[in-house]
Scaffold this motif. Structure first.
Motif, mmCIF file in Angstrom:
data_model
loop_
_atom_site.group_PDB
_atom_site.id
_atom_site.type_symbol
_atom_site.label_atom_id
_atom_site.label_comp_id
_atom_site.label_asym_id
_atom_site.label_seq_id
_atom_site.Cartn_x
_atom_site.Cartn_y
_atom_site.Cartn_z
ATOM 1 N N LYS A 280 0.830 -1.210 0.000
ATOM 2 C CA LYS A 280 0.000 0.000 0.000
ATOM 3 C C LYS A 280 0.868 1.266 0.000
ATOM 4 N N ALA A 281 1.873 1.280 0.843
ATOM 5 C CA ALA A 281 2.763 2.451 0.925
ATOM 6 C C ALA A 281 3.583 2.602 -0.364
ATOM 7 N N ALA A 282 4.008 1.486 -0.948
ATOM 8 C CA ALA A 282 4.771 1.537 -2.200
ATOM 9 C C ALA A 282 3.911 2.107 -3.323
ATOM 10 N N LYS A 283 2.677 1.651 -3.399
ATOM 11 C CA LYS A 283 1.767 2.158 -4.424
ATOM 12 C C LYS A 283 1.512 3.656 -4.241
ATOM 13 N N LEU B 110 4.425 5.499 -5.754
ATOM 14 C CA LEU B 110 4.302 5.436 -7.209
ATOM 15 C C LEU B 110 3.251 6.442 -7.690
ATOM 16 N N SER B 111 2.148 6.493 -6.996
ATOM 17 C CA SER B 111 1.076 7.428 -7.340
ATOM 18 C C SER B 111 1.547 8.879 -7.252
ATOM 19 N N GLN B 112 2.340 9.192 -6.248
ATOM 20 C CA GLN B 112 2.856 10.556 -6.100
ATOM 21 C C GLN B 112 3.775 10.919 -7.262
ATOM 22 N N LEU B 113 4.643 9.986 -7.655
ATOM 23 C CA LEU B 113 5.519 10.255 -8.801
ATOM 24 C C LEU B 113 4.702 10.410 -10.084
ATOM 25 N N GLU B 114 3.643 9.615 -10.237
ATOM 26 C CA GLU B 114 2.777 9.740 -11.407
ATOM 27 C C GLU B 114 2.137 11.130 -11.451
ATOM 28 N N THR B 115 1.689 11.614 -10.308
ATOM 29 C CA THR B 115 1.085 12.952 -10.228
ATOM 30 C C THR B 115 2.075 14.014 -10.660
#
Length: 184
Positions: free
Chosen positions: A48-51, A54-59
């Motif tokens: 969950k924390a890894a995802k 990843l989501s923050q970098l995608e943003t």
């Protein structure tokens, strides 16, 4: 230890450094640690924390930040590896290394090469290709000036550097010199 630290300081550190380059670096490195631990333990808290990283970098990438494109690709490779998608993970690792080099981020190319080598060795079971990427990682770390990392990787994988062909040739030469060599 790194993954536990990444969990512990997740939101607090980000609030302090938000908008600074340090927050992007920290998010990326937390992601690496968390995906590694998620793959090793299969625990939901790490996944969950890894995802989230990843989501923050995608943003950031979607908002036009060019400084995270290569690190995003590295974390995408880590996620694909976590999900067991070997072919896609391999392609993503290779692309992440290329992007890192093109961006002039030799340290990230080194890290991606090292992570890919470990993936190839431990998950894909392709020792020959793993050695290639470990050597690439060592070369990049050396170019970056991280000599302690060069020594660490060289020592850690020293058993992989042996080339059976050279050993056979050396044994034949030794036999010739001692007079026990026989022609076939």
């Amino acid at each position: 230890k790194g993954a536990k630290l990444a969990l512990d300081r997740d939101a607090a550190f980000f609030r302090i450094t938000s908008g600074r380059a340090m927050s992007m670096l920290d998010t990326f490195h937390r992601g690496i640690s968390l995906f590694d631990m998620a793959r090793r333990t299969r625990k939901a808290k790490y996944k969950k924390a890894a995802k989230k990283t990843l989501s923050q970098l995608e943003t950031w990438a979607k908002s036009g930040n060019p400084n995270v494109v290569h690190t995003l690709k590295i974390l995408e490779a880590e996620q694909l590896a976590f999900h067991g998608k070997k072919d896609k993970a391999c392609m993503a690792y290779e692309k992440s290394i290329t992007l890192s080099v093109r961006c002039g981020m030799v340290q990230d190319a080194a890290l991606a090469s090292e992570r890919y080598g470990e993936y190839l060795l431990n998950e894909v079971k392709d020792q020959e290709k793993a050695v290639y990427y470990f050597e690439k990682a060592i070369s990049c770390y050396e170019d970056w000036g991280a000599m302690a990392k060069v020594v660490q990787l060289t020592d850690k994988y020293s058993d992989l550097w042996r080339v059976p062909c050279k050993i056979e040739i050396n044994e034949q030469l030794a036999s010739r010199q001692s007079g026990t060599y026989s022609e076939m």
